[in-house]
Design a protein around this motif. Structure first.
Motif, PDB file in Angstrom:
ATOM      1  N   GLU A 100       0.856  -1.179   0.000  1.00 20.37           N
ATOM      2  CA  GLU A 100       0.000   0.000   0.000  1.00 20.37           C
ATOM      3  C   GLU A 100       0.899   1.239   0.000  1.00 20.37           C
ATOM      4  N   LYS A 101       0.322   2.383  -0.349  1.00 16.87           N
ATOM      5  CA  LYS A 101       1.115   3.581  -0.597  1.00 16.87           C
ATOM      6  C   LYS A 101       1.803   4.139   0.651  1.00 16.87           C
ATOM      7  N   TYR A 183       0.290  -2.901   8.226  1.00 16.07           N
ATOM      8  CA  TYR A 183       0.363  -2.482   6.829  1.00 16.07           C
ATOM      9  C   TYR A 183      -0.131  -3.590   5.902  1.00 16.07           C
ATOM     10  N   LYS A 186      -0.805  -5.663  -1.446  1.00 22.20           N
ATOM     11  CA  LYS A 186      -1.818  -5.866  -2.480  1.00 22.20           C
ATOM     12  C   LYS A 186      -1.351  -6.990  -3.408  1.00 22.20           C
ATOM     13  N   GLU A 231      -9.876   0.366  -0.566  1.00 23.09           N
ATOM     14  CA  GLU A 231      -9.242   1.619  -0.213  1.00 23.09           C
ATOM     15  C   GLU A 231      -7.888   1.301   0.396  1.00 23.09           C
ATOM     16  N   GLU A 232      -6.921   2.173   0.193  1.00 22.18           N
ATOM     17  CA  GLU A 232      -5.551   1.888   0.618  1.00 22.18           C
ATOM     18  C   GLU A 232      -5.418   1.633   2.122  1.00 22.18           C
ATOM     19  N   ASN A 233      -6.280   2.204   2.936  1.00 21.30           N
ATOM     20  CA  ASN A 233      -6.181   1.996   4.385  1.00 21.30           C
ATOM     21  C   ASN A 233      -7.153   0.929   4.872  1.00 21.30           C
ATOM     22  N   TYR A 236      -6.899  -1.187   8.312  1.00 21.91           N
ATOM     23  CA  TYR A 236      -5.790  -0.713   9.134  1.00 21.91           C
ATOM     24  C   TYR A 236      -6.179  -0.561  10.596  1.00 21.91           C
TER      25      TYR A 236
END
Length: 247
Positions: A100-101, A183, A186, A231-233, A236
């Motif tokens: 992830e970013k 974290y 993907k 979604e990237e988070n 989390y």
């Protein structure tokens, strides 16, 4: 007191990945690692040529294919080559995996200096495109140890399994237990329908009895599942809660 320098060596085993995500993955991992060992499992495409374009990559190759029948030996060989670089930590990955970013070199260094020996990362499986993931029947909340402290005094052995032997040696999974990093990785390997079909056929060929994974899981690869926006988070906060409960 200033932190000492940290040497992170990446390792991956690849077959014919040249026309998939290999270049994209090596661009990302080159920003995270000081050196990367790529072990080609007797590829027949342009894998070697792509790897040689990256200054941090050291490419090695086996004489015969091992992944489908002796996967643990392939992983052990890759780790052996990595050990020659005298790493402090190992970052293990497949050629269809991206972080992830939020993950960068600073994040990995912070994890390494927290005092733990290994970390779980949460894997999400992208499905049909990069904006959706699958979350039913065990496809959600998959955790793997991929970042671990290299311990040369330990036996550098993987689970002796022809398939699904993991990305880290046995000692990285044992006491003290790995910590949850918080974290996400993907996984792009199941994203395209044609790739899902190939994996289904390969697993049923090399594990027809369902010895390493249950048959229902192999069948689910080509079955319709629950797909949600990614979604990237994603997840989390759930990981943070799990980590705080264990502290």
């Amino acid at each position: 007191m200033a932190r000492r320098s940290l040497k992170i060596v990446g390792i991956t085993c690849v077959y014919n990945e040249a026309r998939k995500y290999l270049k994209e993955v090596l661009i990302e991992k080159s920003k995270l690692c000081d050196k990367i060992i790529v072990l080609g499992d007797s590829p027949t495409d342009e894998t070697k040529e792509i790897c040689e374009k990256f200054s941090k990559v050291e490419y090695r190759e086996t004489k015969e294919r091992l992944f489908n029948t002796h996967q643990w030996l392939l992983k052990e060989l890759a780790l052996k080559y990595a050990s020659y670089k005298k790493p402090d930590w190992i970052l293990a990955f497949d050629a269809d995996e991206l972080f992830e970013k939020r993950v960068n070199r600073k994040v990995l260094e912070e994890l390494a200096f927290k005092g733990h020996n290994s970390y779980y990362f949460r894997f999400v499986h992208l499905w049909d495109d990069r904006e959706h993931i699958r979350v039913d029947r065990g496809w959600d909340k998959l955790y793997k140890v991929i970042f671990y402290k290299f311990q040369p005094d330990q036996e550098q052995k993987f689970a002796k399994k022809a398939l699904h032997c993991g990305l880290a040696p046995l000692y990285a999974h044992q006491k003290p237990r790995p910590e949850v990093s918080g974290y996400i990785v993907k996984h792009l390997g199941y994203m395209k329908p044609e790739d899902r079909k190939k994996k289904f056929l390969r697993y049923n060929r090399f594990d027809s009895s369902g010895f390493y994974k249950p048959k229902w899981w192999y069948n689910s690869i080509i079955e319709k599942g629950k797909i949600i926006p990614f979604e990237e988070n994603y997840g989390y906060q759930d990981d943070q809660m799990r980590q705080s409960k264990r502290s």
